[in-house]
Structures are given as C-alpha cells and as structure tokens.
Design a protein around this motif. Sequence first.
Motif, PDB file in Angstrom:
ATOM      1  N   UNK A  28       0.874  -1.180   0.000  1.00  0.00           N
ATOM      2  CA  UNK A  28       0.000   0.000   0.000  1.00  0.00           C
ATOM      3  C   UNK A  28       0.905   1.222   0.000  1.00  0.00           C
ATOM      4  N   UNK A  29       0.866   1.990  -1.093  1.00  0.00           N
ATOM      5  CA  UNK A  29       1.836   3.080  -1.257  1.00  0.00           C
ATOM      6  C   UNK A  29       1.223   4.371  -1.767  1.00  0.00           C
ATOM      7  N   UNK A  30      -0.055   4.329  -2.214  1.00  0.00           N
ATOM      8  CA  UNK A  30      -0.722   5.519  -2.736  1.00  0.00           C
ATOM      9  C   UNK A  30      -2.222   5.302  -2.655  1.00  0.00           C
ATOM     10  N   UNK A  31      -2.995   6.267  -3.154  1.00  0.00           N
ATOM     11  CA  UNK A  31      -4.445   6.190  -3.049  1.00  0.00           C
ATOM     12  C   UNK A  31      -5.012   4.975  -3.787  1.00  0.00           C
ATOM     13  N   UNK A  32      -4.485   4.698  -4.975  1.00  0.00           N
ATOM     14  CA  UNK A  32      -5.008   3.584  -5.768  1.00  0.00           C
ATOM     15  C   UNK A  32      -4.782   2.239  -5.084  1.00  0.00           C
ATOM     16  N   UNK A  33      -3.567   2.021  -4.583  1.00  0.00           N
ATOM     17  CA  UNK A  33      -3.279   0.744  -3.919  1.00  0.00           C
ATOM     18  C   UNK A  33      -4.015   0.642  -2.584  1.00  0.00           C
ATOM     19  N   UNK A  34      -4.211   1.747  -1.896  1.00  0.00           N
ATOM     20  CA  UNK A  34      -4.977   1.740  -0.645  1.00  0.00           C
ATOM     21  C   UNK A  34      -6.427   1.371  -0.910  1.00  0.00           C
ATOM     22  N   UNK A 152      -9.603   2.682   8.787  1.00  0.00           N
ATOM     23  CA  UNK A 152      -8.382   2.226   8.127  1.00  0.00           C
ATOM     24  C   UNK A 152      -7.824   3.297   7.197  1.00  0.00           C
ATOM     25  N   UNK A 153      -8.688   4.062   6.570  1.00  0.00           N
ATOM     26  CA  UNK A 153      -8.207   5.197   5.774  1.00  0.00           C
ATOM     27  C   UNK A 153      -7.508   6.203   6.677  1.00  0.00           C
ATOM     28  N   UNK A 154      -8.075   6.452   7.848  1.00  0.00           N
ATOM     29  CA  UNK A 154      -7.447   7.351   8.805  1.00  0.00           C
ATOM     30  C   UNK A 154      -6.071   6.842   9.217  1.00  0.00           C
ATOM     31  N   UNK A 155      -5.951   5.526   9.390  1.00  0.00           N
ATOM     32  CA  UNK A 155      -4.648   4.946   9.721  1.00  0.00           C
ATOM     33  C   UNK A 155      -3.659   5.187   8.590  1.00  0.00           C
ATOM     34  N   UNK A 162      -1.306   8.412   2.255  1.00  0.00           N
ATOM     35  CA  UNK A 162      -2.085   9.382   1.481  1.00  0.00           C
ATOM     36  C   UNK A 162      -2.297  10.622   2.337  1.00  0.00           C
ATOM     37  N   UNK A 163      -2.672  11.708   1.699  1.00  0.00           N
ATOM     38  CA  UNK A 163      -3.035  12.921   2.416  1.00  0.00           C
ATOM     39  C   UNK A 163      -4.514  12.925   2.766  1.00  0.00           C
ATOM     40  N   UNK A 164      -4.946  13.987   3.424  1.00  0.00           N
ATOM     41  CA  UNK A 164      -6.333  14.072   3.868  1.00  0.00           C
ATOM     42  C   UNK A 164      -7.326  14.026   2.708  1.00  0.00           C
ATOM     43  N   UNK A 165      -7.039  14.770   1.630  1.00  0.00           N
ATOM     44  CA  UNK A 165      -7.981  14.827   0.511  1.00  0.00           C
ATOM     45  C   UNK A 165      -8.072  13.486  -0.208  1.00  0.00           C
ATOM     46  N   UNK A 166      -6.926  12.882  -0.497  1.00  0.00           N
ATOM     47  CA  UNK A 166      -6.948  11.563  -1.126  1.00  0.00           C
ATOM     48  C   UNK A 166      -7.603  10.537  -0.209  1.00  0.00           C
ATOM     49  N   UNK A 167      -7.409  10.686   1.082  1.00  0.00           N
ATOM     50  CA  UNK A 167      -8.042   9.777   2.028  1.00  0.00           C
ATOM     51  C   UNK A 167      -9.554   9.849   1.946  1.00  0.00           C
ATOM     52  N   UNK A 168     -10.092  11.049   1.838  1.00  0.00           N
ATOM     53  CA  UNK A 168     -11.538  11.202   1.708  1.00  0.00           C
ATOM     54  C   UNK A 168     -12.040  10.645   0.381  1.00  0.00           C
ATOM     55  N   UNK A 169     -11.236  10.793  -0.663  1.00  0.00           N
ATOM     56  CA  UNK A 169     -11.620  10.243  -1.965  1.00  0.00           C
ATOM     57  C   UNK A 169     -11.688   8.715  -1.904  1.00  0.00           C
ATOM     58  N   UNK A 170     -10.736   8.102  -1.218  1.00  0.00           N
ATOM     59  CA  UNK A 170     -10.747   6.645  -1.056  1.00  0.00           C
ATOM     60  C   UNK A 170     -11.967   6.212  -0.251  1.00  0.00           C
ATOM     61  N   UNK A 171     -12.256   6.921   0.826  1.00  0.00           N
ATOM     62  CA  UNK A 171     -13.435   6.600   1.633  1.00  0.00           C
ATOM     63  C   UNK A 171     -14.701   6.662   0.787  1.00  0.00           C
ATOM     64  N   UNK A 172     -14.837   7.706  -0.017  1.00  0.00           N
ATOM     65  CA  UNK A 172     -16.019   7.850  -0.874  1.00  0.00           C
ATOM     66  C   UNK A 172     -16.114   6.697  -1.862  1.00  0.00           C
ATOM     67  N   UNK A 173     -14.988   6.273  -2.403  1.00  0.00           N
ATOM     68  CA  UNK A 173     -14.985   5.187  -3.376  1.00  0.00           C
ATOM     69  C   UNK A 173     -15.362   3.848  -2.740  1.00  0.00           C
ATOM     70  N   UNK A 174     -15.124   3.698  -1.448  1.00  0.00           N
ATOM     71  CA  UNK A 174     -15.407   2.441  -0.770  1.00  0.00           C
ATOM     72  C   UNK A 174     -16.866   2.316  -0.323  1.00  0.00           C
ATOM     73  N   UNK A 175     -17.589   3.408  -0.255  1.00  0.00           N
ATOM     74  CA  UNK A 175     -18.956   3.354   0.262  1.00  0.00           C
ATOM     75  C   UNK A 175     -19.884   2.462  -0.559  1.00  0.00           C
ATOM     76  N   UNK A 176     -19.803   2.459  -1.894  1.00  0.00           N
ATOM     77  CA  UNK A 176     -20.643   1.508  -2.636  1.00  0.00           C
ATOM     78  C   UNK A 176     -20.349   0.055  -2.288  1.00  0.00           C
ATOM     79  N   UNK A 177     -19.097  -0.252  -2.027  1.00  0.00           N
ATOM     80  CA  UNK A 177     -18.746  -1.605  -1.586  1.00  0.00           C
ATOM     81  C   UNK A 177     -19.423  -1.918  -0.248  1.00  0.00           C
ATOM     82  N   UNK A 178     -19.412  -0.942   0.655  1.00  0.00           N
ATOM     83  CA  UNK A 178     -20.038  -1.129   1.970  1.00  0.00           C
ATOM     84  C   UNK A 178     -21.527  -1.408   1.834  1.00  0.00           C
ATOM     85  N   UNK A 179     -22.204  -0.674   0.964  1.00  0.00           N
ATOM     86  CA  UNK A 179     -23.640  -0.881   0.777  1.00  0.00           C
ATOM     87  C   UNK A 179     -23.926  -2.256   0.191  1.00  0.00           C
TER      88      UNK A 179
END
Length: 217
Positions: A28-34, A152-155, A162-179
């Motif tokens: 895990x090294x960037x937003x895409x791999x995270x 885990x994104x916060x971790x 990742x930075x804060x903005x990329x972290x939020x983008x990853x979180x948003x991308x994961x929400x459909x998976x959660x649903x």
Amino acid sequence: MTWLSPAFPVGAFAYSHGLEWAAEAGDVRDAASLEEWLADVLAHGAGRNDAILLAVTHRAVTTADGTALAGAAELALALATSRERLLETVTQGNAFVLTVRKTWPTPALDLLRETWAGDVAYAVALGVAAAGHGLPLVQTLEAFLAAFAANLVSAAVRLGVVGQTDGQAVTAALLPHCRRIAAEAATAELDDIGGAAFRSDLASLRHETQYTRLFRS
C-alpha cells in the motif's frame, strides 16, 4: 452513528488491521493501492465476515435465540487469524459492551451475559446493542462497514500513505462496496462466512514482529 464515531471510547484509532505492515512492505503506497487493498479486505476479509457475524447476532437477539447468539460469539473469536486480530476485535468489543451497558442499557446485553461468558468480538457487541435498541439491520451494517473503512483510511493518513484529501476520496470510493456487502450480509448465515484476503492476514502476522510500529495491529 454515535456508537461508531471516532469519539466513542473503544480505541479504534489504535488499530491498523495489518495496514501498517502493508505500507512498510510497499503493498500500500498511494491512493489507488490503498483503495484496492481496503476493497479486498471489505469484500473478501474481515469486513464481510464481521458483517455476517453482526447480522446473525442481530437476528439472534431479535428472536431471543441464546444458542445462536453464543454460537456467533464463539465463532467470531475463532475466526481471528492472528494474536493481534484477536486483540483488535475483543478489546474494542469488550469496551463497547462496557460503555453501552452504562449509557444505553438494554435487556439484550443481559441476554449476551447469560449466554456467553467470554470476551466479545466487536461485531457481535454492536449486533447485540443494535438489535436491543431496535436499530434496522441493513443500515447498521452499512454504518459498521463504513466506519471500519474510514478508520483504516485514517490509519493510512497517519502513516503518510495518502493525504487528507486523497483519504476522503478513497473513503467515498469504498462506500458503494459497503452498501453492497451490507445488503448481502443481512440475509447471510454463519455457513456463508469465508475469506480469501491472504495478504491481509499475512500482514497482521508480520505486524506482530514489525520493528517500528505506531499501531497495535
């Protein structure tokens, strides 16, 4: 949502679910791999399995089935793939039960105590409390999975992946998976539990002997 807030005293911030080792190893090294790593953990690892355990627990409490509740509680501990995974789930689960018992009491917690005397996994604890207070199962599952992913994104942000903005983008991308996983888990049974997140399990095992660590898992 209050129960799943970072401010709720279960200590979720102290655990990375093996992500700390994955970052050091370069998996895990960037937003895409995270995003890819966490999507797999949700779909094929602890995310899906814990959601099923939560759902089975919720239904057991709703029907006052102590045998089913004890079975879910026991299996939840047996599924821990490492010492740190066990620590992660029972430390949070026991803390959750202790806090909810004092602040949002419900007879469902008495049923848990009567049927299971051991440590309580986090997903089981949340399932008991949610059912005891009549919270809808699917929405509880969605909130649980979203909080798991966000923690885990916060971790990853604190690890500098990742930075804060990329972290939020990853979180948003994961929400459909959660649903999607929540909808599937809502009607699943214990026999539907299974996983294939081997690299995540190895990360948890390797983290136990990692030289420099910020997290407990």
